[in-house]
Design a protein around this motif. Structure first.
Motif: not given
Length: 88
Positions: A26-32, A34-39
């Protein structure tokens, strides 16, 4: 240690060990997501900032940041405005 407390501890440890792989997935899914909106994609290209010296940095270009930018522009003070939203 009482048998009841020992049983409770074994239960808690067993449940946490069983849930760990699911929570990690689940943490990897959430992290992926966020990677789409990488600052880092919002960082300026180096050639855009090469000539900047003695400038003001405005963090946040909402209503107040825009007012500050307008005041600085009127006084010919160089500035850079940073915001997490590209449209501002």
């Amino acid at each position: 240690m009482s048998p009841q407390l020992s049983s409770l501890l074994f239960l808690v440890v067993g449940i946490s060990m069983a849930l760990t792989p699911w929570l990690a997935a689940g943490g990897q899914l959430i992290a992926s997501r966020f990677e789409l909106h990488d600052v880092r994609s919002l960082l300026p290209v180096e050639r855009e900032t090469d000539d900047l010296q003695d400038h003001i940095i405005i963090c946040g270009f909402g209503r107040v940041g825009q007012i500050i930018a307008q005041l600085l522009s009127e006084r010919l003070i160089p500035f850079v405005a940073l915001d997490v939203r590209r449209k501002r």
